[in-house]
Structures are given as structure tokens and as C-alpha cells.
Design a protein around this motif. Sequence first.
Motif, PDB file in Angstrom:
ATOM      1  N   LYS A  21      -9.894 -33.026   2.607  1.00  0.00           N
ATOM      2  CA  LYS A  21     -10.188 -33.786   1.394  1.00  0.00           C
ATOM      3  C   LYS A  21     -10.274 -32.827   0.219  1.00  0.00           C
ATOM      4  O   LYS A  21     -10.641 -31.657   0.373  1.00  0.00           O
ATOM      5  CB  LYS A  21     -11.475 -34.595   1.531  1.00  0.00           C
ATOM      6  CG  LYS A  21     -12.723 -33.799   1.813  1.00  0.00           C
ATOM      7  CD  LYS A  21     -13.925 -34.731   1.953  1.00  0.00           C
ATOM      8  CE  LYS A  21     -15.196 -33.945   2.274  1.00  0.00           C
ATOM      9  NZ  LYS A  21     -16.369 -34.847   2.382  1.00  0.00           N
ATOM     10  N   THR A  22      -9.922 -33.329  -0.955  1.00  0.00           N
ATOM     11  CA  THR A  22      -9.896 -32.494  -2.144  1.00  0.00           C
ATOM     12  C   THR A  22      -9.946 -33.389  -3.375  1.00  0.00           C
ATOM     13  O   THR A  22     -10.058 -34.616  -3.258  1.00  0.00           O
ATOM     14  CB  THR A  22      -8.634 -31.607  -2.150  1.00  0.00           C
ATOM     15  OG1 THR A  22      -8.707 -30.694  -3.243  1.00  0.00           O
ATOM     16  CG2 THR A  22      -7.368 -32.445  -2.284  1.00  0.00           C
ATOM     17  N   GLU A  23      -9.872 -32.772  -4.561  1.00  0.00           N
ATOM     18  CA  GLU A  23      -9.829 -33.510  -5.828  1.00  0.00           C
ATOM     19  C   GLU A  23      -8.480 -33.304  -6.491  1.00  0.00           C
ATOM     20  O   GLU A  23      -7.880 -32.230  -6.393  1.00  0.00           O
ATOM     21  CB  GLU A  23     -10.937 -33.041  -6.779  1.00  0.00           C
ATOM     22  CG  GLU A  23     -12.243 -33.756  -6.611  1.00  0.00           C
ATOM     23  CD  GLU A  23     -13.189 -33.516  -7.786  1.00  0.00           C
ATOM     24  OE1 GLU A  23     -12.827 -32.749  -8.713  1.00  0.00           O
ATOM     25  OE2 GLU A  23     -14.297 -34.078  -7.766  1.00  0.00           O
ATOM     26  N   GLN A  26      -7.569 -47.581  -5.474  1.00  0.00           N
ATOM     27  CA  GLN A  26      -7.172 -46.708  -4.374  1.00  0.00           C
ATOM     28  C   GLN A  26      -5.733 -46.989  -3.981  1.00  0.00           C
ATOM     29  O   GLN A  26      -5.182 -48.056  -4.265  1.00  0.00           O
ATOM     30  CB  GLN A  26      -8.098 -46.863  -3.175  1.00  0.00           C
ATOM     31  CG  GLN A  26      -8.153 -48.250  -2.593  1.00  0.00           C
ATOM     32  CD  GLN A  26      -9.174 -48.363  -1.469  1.00  0.00           C
ATOM     33  OE1 GLN A  26      -9.097 -49.319  -0.715  1.00  0.00           O
ATOM     34  NE2 GLN A  26     -10.124 -47.465  -1.344  1.00  0.00           N
ATOM     35  N   THR A  80      -9.497 -38.211 -12.773  1.00  0.00           N
ATOM     36  CA  THR A  80      -9.774 -37.414 -11.587  1.00  0.00           C
ATOM     37  C   THR A  80      -9.801 -38.337 -10.373  1.00  0.00           C
ATOM     38  O   THR A  80     -10.374 -39.433 -10.415  1.00  0.00           O
ATOM     39  CB  THR A  80     -11.123 -36.682 -11.716  1.00  0.00           C
ATOM     40  OG1 THR A  80     -11.054 -35.783 -12.824  1.00  0.00           O
ATOM     41  CG2 THR A  80     -11.436 -35.897 -10.444  1.00  0.00           C
ATOM     42  N   TYR A  81      -9.190 -37.885  -9.265  1.00  0.00           N
ATOM     43  CA  TYR A  81      -9.085 -38.697  -8.051  1.00  0.00           C
ATOM     44  C   TYR A  81      -9.603 -37.901  -6.858  1.00  0.00           C
ATOM     45  O   TYR A  81      -9.451 -36.674  -6.790  1.00  0.00           O
ATOM     46  CB  TYR A  81      -7.629 -39.087  -7.782  1.00  0.00           C
ATOM     47  CG  TYR A  81      -6.967 -39.841  -8.905  1.00  0.00           C
ATOM     48  CD1 TYR A  81      -7.008 -41.228  -8.959  1.00  0.00           C
ATOM     49  CD2 TYR A  81      -6.293 -39.157  -9.922  1.00  0.00           C
ATOM     50  CE1 TYR A  81      -6.401 -41.923  -9.992  1.00  0.00           C
ATOM     51  CE2 TYR A  81      -5.689 -39.846 -10.953  1.00  0.00           C
ATOM     52  CZ  TYR A  81      -5.740 -41.222 -10.989  1.00  0.00           C
ATOM     53  OH  TYR A  81      -5.133 -41.904 -12.015  1.00  0.00           O
ATOM     54  N   ASN A  82     -10.206 -38.618  -5.921  1.00  0.00           N
ATOM     55  CA  ASN A  82     -10.508 -38.055  -4.607  1.00  0.00           C
ATOM     56  C   ASN A  82      -9.301 -38.271  -3.709  1.00  0.00           C
ATOM     57  O   ASN A  82      -8.741 -39.372  -3.676  1.00  0.00           O
ATOM     58  CB  ASN A  82     -11.736 -38.720  -4.003  1.00  0.00           C
ATOM     59  CG  ASN A  82     -12.991 -38.446  -4.796  1.00  0.00           C
ATOM     60  OD1 ASN A  82     -13.233 -37.315  -5.216  1.00  0.00           O
ATOM     61  ND2 ASN A  82     -13.789 -39.475  -5.030  1.00  0.00           N
ATOM     62  N   ASN A 113     -10.298 -43.470  -6.883  1.00  0.00           N
ATOM     63  CA  ASN A 113     -11.391 -43.190  -7.810  1.00  0.00           C
ATOM     64  C   ASN A 113     -12.055 -44.517  -8.141  1.00  0.00           C
ATOM     65  O   ASN A 113     -11.825 -45.520  -7.430  1.00  0.00           O
ATOM     66  CB  ASN A 113     -10.904 -42.441  -9.063  1.00  0.00           C
ATOM     67  CG  ASN A 113      -9.936 -43.245  -9.920  1.00  0.00           C
ATOM     68  OD1 ASN A 113      -9.702 -44.436  -9.662  1.00  0.00           O
ATOM     69  ND2 ASN A 113      -9.376 -42.611 -10.926  1.00  0.00           N
TER      70      ASN A 113
END
Length: 330
Positions: free
Chosen positions: A293-295, A322, A278-280, A318
Motif C-alpha cells: 500500500k502507498t499514496e 474508489q 491524494t489517493y490511497n 480517497n
Amino acid sequence: MKQYLLLIFCLTAFLNLGAQDYKKKPIISKVTATWCPNCGSWGWDYMEALKDEFNNGDAILLGVHHSGDLENPVSDWFAKNLKNSYQPQFFVNNGQISVGSNNWPGKVDEIRDMVDMVSGMDAASAFNFDVAYVDNDNTIQSSVNIAPLNKSEGDYYFAVYIYENNVVNFQSQQGSNAMHPFVLRDVISENYWGDSFTMGTSSMDFSFDLSNTNWNKDNVGLLAIMWEKEGNDYIVDNSISINNIGLLSSTKNILDANDFRIITENDVIEIITGQSDTYNVALFSTQGQMLQKTELNGRVQMNAQDLPTGLYVVLIENEKGQLSQRIFVK
């Protein structure tokens, strides 16, 4: 995955490249004060409109506080050098824009015309950031490559200034938690106007300890200016800026760009990865403003319908690392 080294390989994701061909990059300065009602009403709205207009990086925006609790000696000198006499006042380089509460909406196009005119002019200087980051000791490290001047006469000075974007602070008419854009903080020199520059090619190194400040290093940027001194005045010859250098400072790994696809079409920015992590994900303007911004879990879409045409930066991160990528939205 690669570690961040002294050369920050993703630097160009945040770099405004405009000086390499001796063409001018204009600075739009708002001389302002936190206690000033007009600065927080029509002056605030005008600055927000300018942020939208120049989201593509055609000009550099700067908040110059000559009074109030965001004032500092450098911003005070900067305002006086612009011949500031009240607030808010707006300038393109050293030229004042005649704008007020009754006419500011129509002055967005006027300042666009002025920026386009200045951008078409030849500068005496050309320069670029080679390195800019914050090291593990919380110190800004920067190196600037400067090409030879293309004029045989003139008295030139080169300075690197520090600004902080999205500073949360009181502003009259906006309240206690107003978000001030591109606040001029300091200069990396003993002189407000920088250091004397002579004719030859040069590489200049700059450092600044952030330990004694309360600035958010992720929102810190650098503004380089070549001034030409005329009498007692310092006139902008050329400039260049780089935003969010704190985001380039991490000891995290750089994520592998081959693990991600970014597609921009049909008013959508789509990001796809085959990784199970999972990444921001954050979308920035080239002026350093976070827009969305999202996931990311395999695939995610961001709405680009209301974004002006231009360049943007996607930051993916994450706990493992980056990655920043420039994209163009039509």
C-alpha cells in the motif's frame, strides 16, 4: 462519476473466472484447529507456500476449522465431508494430500500438479457470480447464473459459502495475533450442502445479514460449489469464488478510470494521474491478500520484482470515491 448500483460494475476486478467453459476450478482446503501445534508450524508454512503458489487464482484456498475457537457447524460438516481424521490435513477438492513436517516443501509441486490435472477436467456444471456486494443494511446480496448441467444423470446440490480472509485470532505456534487466511464462516442455505439443483439454466439469489457477526466485511468473500452426491458423500464438481465483496459495497462514487494510467514493466507498477488529489493505493492478490500500500500524488511506483507472474488488483481510493483495476505482472 457514477454511483454504485445493484450491479457492481467493478465486480470483475475480484472475480475468479474459471467455470464458464465447464472446466473445473479446484479448492485447496486446509483442515485445521487453532490449538493445534502442527497447524501453526509446518502446516502454517505449507499454507503460506500455497498462497504464494496459487496467487494467480488457479485454485481456491479455504481454511476449514474443525476444532478450536474458529470452528463452526458449517466448517465442522465440511471437514467431516472430506473424511478428515486429524489436523492439519490438506485436500484438493475431496482428494487428500499426504503431507507432513518432513516433506511439505516438496509437496508444493505435487499439489500444483494435482491442481493442473483437476483444472483440465470437464465439470458437469458451469456458473458465475453476476452480482455480489454488501448493501447499506450490512446484508450480503448475491446472484449466481448457472448454465445447464452437461450430464443427464446425477444428484446435484448448489451452495454458496461465506469465508473471511485475514482473521486475526490465536494460533498455536503463531501467537495471539495470527492472521488466518480464508476462514470458512457459514453457508447461505438451510443445509450445509446447499439446495438441490435440477437440469435447467438457473439464476439463484442469495442474501445474508452480517449485522450479528463481528466479521470484517471488507475481507468477506463468497465460495460457490456444485456438489455431486454419491451415497452419503458430497463430491466437489465445480467451484468459483469472489474475494473482498465488502470493497464492492460502498456508496462512494466510482472514480473515472480515464483519470489514471497503470503501467507494469521493468519490475515496476507505475500509477499516474493528472488529478491534484491524494489517493490511497493498495495492491491485492486475486486471493484477496493485501501485498502493498502507498499514496498517490500525481505519480507513484510499486516494486513488482518479487511478485510471481500472474493477475493482481490495484485499488485506488480517497474520500471522493474508489476504483479497482486488474493488472498482469510478468
